[in-house]
Design a protein around this motif. Structure first.
Motif, short mmCIF file in Angstrom:
data_model
loop_
_atom_site.label_atom_id
_atom_site.label_comp_id
_atom_site.label_asym_id
_atom_site.label_seq_id
_atom_site.Cartn_x
_atom_site.Cartn_y
_atom_site.Cartn_z
N ALA A 170 0.84 -1.20 0.00
CA ALA A 170 0.00 0.00 0.00
C ALA A 170 0.87 1.25 0.00
CB ALA A 170 -0.93 0.00 1.21
N ALA A 171 1.99 1.20 0.73
CA ALA A 171 2.92 2.34 0.75
C ALA A 171 3.51 2.57 -0.63
CB ALA A 171 4.02 2.10 1.77
N MET A 172 3.81 1.48 -1.35
CA MET A 172 4.30 1.62 -2.73
C MET A 172 3.24 2.29 -3.60
SD MET A 172 5.75 -2.23 -3.40
CE MET A 172 6.63 -3.13 -2.13
N ALA A 173 2.01 1.80 -3.47
CA ALA A 173 0.92 2.29 -4.32
C ALA A 173 0.63 3.77 -4.08
CB ALA A 173 -0.33 1.46 -4.07
N LYS A 174 0.81 4.22 -2.84
CA LYS A 174 0.46 5.60 -2.49
C LYS A 174 1.65 6.56 -2.56
CE LYS A 174 -3.19 3.88 0.54
NZ LYS A 174 -3.64 3.67 1.94
N ALA A 175 2.82 6.05 -2.89
CA ALA A 175 4.02 6.90 -2.97
C ALA A 175 3.93 7.87 -4.14
CB ALA A 175 5.26 6.02 -3.11
N ASP A 176 4.64 8.96 -4.01
CA ASP A 176 4.71 9.95 -5.09
C ASP A 176 5.35 9.30 -6.32
OD1 ASP A 176 5.07 12.10 -6.74
OD2 ASP A 176 5.99 13.39 -5.23
N PRO A 177 4.66 9.32 -7.47
CA PRO A 177 5.23 8.69 -8.67
C PRO A 177 6.24 9.58 -9.38
CG PRO A 177 3.08 9.60 -9.19
CD PRO A 177 3.29 9.84 -7.71
N ASP A 178 7.23 10.04 -8.62
CA ASP A 178 8.22 10.96 -9.18
C ASP A 178 9.49 10.27 -9.62
OD1 ASP A 178 9.23 10.25 -6.72
OD2 ASP A 178 9.48 12.30 -5.96
N GLY A 179 9.50 8.93 -9.53
CA GLY A 179 10.68 8.20 -9.96
C GLY A 179 11.70 7.96 -8.87
N TYR A 180 11.35 8.28 -7.62
CA TYR A 180 12.29 8.10 -6.53
C TYR A 180 11.83 7.06 -5.51
CZ TYR A 180 14.88 11.88 -8.56
OH TYR A 180 15.61 12.64 -9.45
N THR A 181 10.72 6.38 -5.81
CA THR A 181 10.25 5.28 -4.99
C THR A 181 9.91 4.09 -5.89
OG1 THR A 181 9.33 6.74 -3.30
CG2 THR A 181 8.56 4.47 -3.32
N PHE A 182 10.53 2.96 -5.58
CA PHE A 182 10.22 1.70 -6.26
C PHE A 182 9.93 0.67 -5.18
CE2 PHE A 182 12.77 4.15 -9.17
CZ PHE A 182 12.14 3.96 -10.39
N GLY A 183 9.42 -0.46 -5.58
CA GLY A 183 9.13 -1.50 -4.62
C GLY A 183 9.52 -2.85 -5.16
N VAL B 188 -7.89 -11.58 -3.26
CA VAL B 188 -9.04 -12.45 -2.97
C VAL B 188 -9.17 -12.67 -1.47
CG1 VAL B 188 -10.09 -14.70 -3.46
CG2 VAL B 188 -8.66 -13.60 -5.18
N LEU B 189 -8.05 -12.76 -0.79
CA LEU B 189 -8.05 -13.03 0.65
C LEU B 189 -8.57 -11.86 1.47
CD1 LEU B 189 -4.52 -14.69 0.86
CD2 LEU B 189 -6.67 -15.86 1.36
N PHE B 190 -8.28 -10.65 1.04
CA PHE B 190 -8.63 -9.45 1.79
C PHE B 190 -9.72 -8.66 1.07
CE2 PHE B 190 -4.39 -10.58 3.09
CZ PHE B 190 -4.31 -10.26 4.43
N PRO B 191 -10.94 -8.62 1.60
CA PRO B 191 -12.02 -7.89 0.93
C PRO B 191 -11.82 -6.38 0.94
CG PRO B 191 -12.75 -8.71 3.06
CD PRO B 191 -11.41 -9.33 2.82
N ASN B 192 -11.03 -5.88 1.90
CA ASN B 192 -10.82 -4.43 2.01
C ASN B 192 -9.35 -4.07 1.80
OD1 ASN B 192 -13.60 -3.89 2.77
ND2 ASN B 192 -13.10 -4.80 4.75
N LEU B 193 -8.77 -4.61 0.77
CA LEU B 193 -7.37 -4.36 0.47
C LEU B 193 -7.14 -2.86 0.26
CD1 LEU B 193 -5.00 -6.39 0.10
CD2 LEU B 193 -5.29 -6.11 -2.36
N PRO B 194 -6.13 -2.27 0.90
CA PRO B 194 -5.93 -0.81 0.82
C PRO B 194 -5.26 -0.33 -0.46
CG PRO B 194 -4.25 -1.77 2.22
CD PRO B 194 -5.19 -2.90 1.84
N TYR B 195 -5.23 -1.14 -1.49
CA TYR B 195 -4.66 -0.75 -2.78
C TYR B 195 -5.24 -1.68 -3.84
CZ TYR B 195 -1.78 -4.86 -1.87
OH TYR B 195 -1.37 -6.13 -1.59
N LYS B 196 -5.13 -1.27 -5.09
CA LYS B 196 -5.56 -2.08 -6.22
C LYS B 196 -4.36 -2.30 -7.13
CE LYS B 196 -10.33 -0.36 -6.09
NZ LYS B 196 -11.40 0.34 -6.84
N PRO B 197 -3.76 -3.49 -7.07
CA PRO B 197 -2.51 -3.70 -7.80
C PRO B 197 -2.58 -3.32 -9.28
CG PRO B 197 -2.99 -5.58 -6.40
CD PRO B 197 -4.19 -4.69 -6.36
N ALA B 198 -3.66 -3.71 -9.94
CA ALA B 198 -3.74 -3.47 -11.39
C ALA B 198 -3.84 -1.99 -11.73
CB ALA B 198 -4.94 -4.22 -11.97
#
Length: 324
Positions: free
Chosen positions: A77-90, A102-112
């Motif tokens: 989730a931290a990766m997904a919410k990071a500033d997309p400025d090119g200085y954060t990768f995961g 599938v396991l978590f109905p309230n996942l705090p991010y959407k990978p796709a």
């Protein structure tokens, strides 16, 4: 009107140039690699190897930050919410990108939607191991033992919903019997449980088990891969042993927050791929029972989708879910 049109054209063209300019100036400061698991985990080891290798080549510090918890969801989730400025990768594994959706109905991010897939860096086979006390020498012998005493045996996993859990649940289904699940916090604790007799078997990453296998303290029966592993070529696959459909490759791959400039993603990925071709790195990976992959983003997407398709029925059949 002509003046307004000229200004509009100039503004539009400047927007097109900005990402290129940003890429040309990149990197200008420290780069972070987020790891959704703790220090010493397989993704953490790869992240630190990558940071040490590409930092000097890029001319800036590359630091690793561990954000463990919730089966990898906190760090992802931290990766997904990071500033997309090119200085954060995961760097992550299959679970947070596939099974966890599938396991978590309230996942705090959407990978796709929230993450750009860059490359699967490396993989290692998961290995079906058993305690020598079971007295079995192959998968067929294990299945016969399970069927003779259904519900009498147990297995350890790296936590509820982990790939090691799902793979063993699939094996239980293939045997037509119940095997008691005992979850632990890490692969090393599962190995300890097998050595102590608390559990009797498991499907675990090669790096976690092969030292004990070579010492004769644990017996390896098969690899849970589509084809024989180049790392462990003498071990048959589960499919070769009569159990199809269980593929639990322990891969790890790099991602970036969605919206990161494409040119920067390409540059970062190129540095990772170059690292994975370095003979010294290949040797280090082999010592960890890992082999380099260096996939394309499209290939990584196909692997994630394949994992999702494979594990969703297992999760639903066993009613595995988390409410948070």
């Amino acid at each position: 009107m002509r003046i307004l049109s000229a200004f509009a054209l100039l503004a539009a063209s400047s927007l097109l140039v900005l990402p290129v300019q940003a890429a040309d100036a990149w990197p200008a400061k420290t780069i972070r690699i987020l790891v959704p698991f703790g220090p010493g985990s397989t993704p953490d080891t790869m992240a630190r190897m990558t940071a040490d290798y590409i930092g000097p080549k890029l001319g800036v510090p590359v630091v690793v930050e561990n954000k463990a918890g919730a089966g990898g969801n906190i760090g992802t989730a931290a990766m997904a919410k990071a500033d997309p400025d090119g200085y954060t990768f995961g760097i992550t594994i299959s679970g947070p990108l596939a099974a966890n959706t599938v396991l978590f109905p309230n996942l705090p991010y959407k990978p796709a939607q929230d993450l750009d897939l860059l490359t699967i860096a490396a993989t290692q086979p998961s290995v079906l191991v058993v305690s020598p006390s079971l007295g079995v020498n192959d998968v067929d012998g294990l299945l016969k033992a399970l069927r003779a005493k259904p519900g009498d045996y147990n297995y350890g996993s790296m936590g509820v919903g982990s790939i090691s859990h799902l793979a063993m649940a699939a094996l239980a289904a293939a045997s037509g019997t119940d095997i008691v699940h005992v979850p632990y916090a890490s692969s090393s604790k599962v190995v300890t449980s097998i050595l102590s007799g608390e559990t009797q078997m498991g499907i675990l990453p090669a790096a976690a088990v092969m030292e004990q296998v070579k010492a004769g303290k644990i017996k390896a029966l098969a690899v849970a891969t589509a084809k024989r592993s180049t790392i462990l070529p003498d071990l048959p696959t589960l499919a070769e042993s009569g159990v199809s459909g269980i593929e639990a490759d322990a891969w790890m791959g790099f991602v970036a927050p969605h919206g990161t400039p494409q040119a920067i993603e390409d540059r970062f990925t190129a540095e990772v791929v170059a690292m994975l071709k370095d003979p010294a790195i290949v040797k280090k990976l082999a010592n960890l029972h890992e082999e380099p992959v260096a996939s394309t983003p499209a290939e990584m997407k196909a692997v994630v989708q394949g994992d999702l398709d494979r594990w969703t029925p297992v999760i639903k059949a066993n009613n595995i879910r988390f409410d948070q």
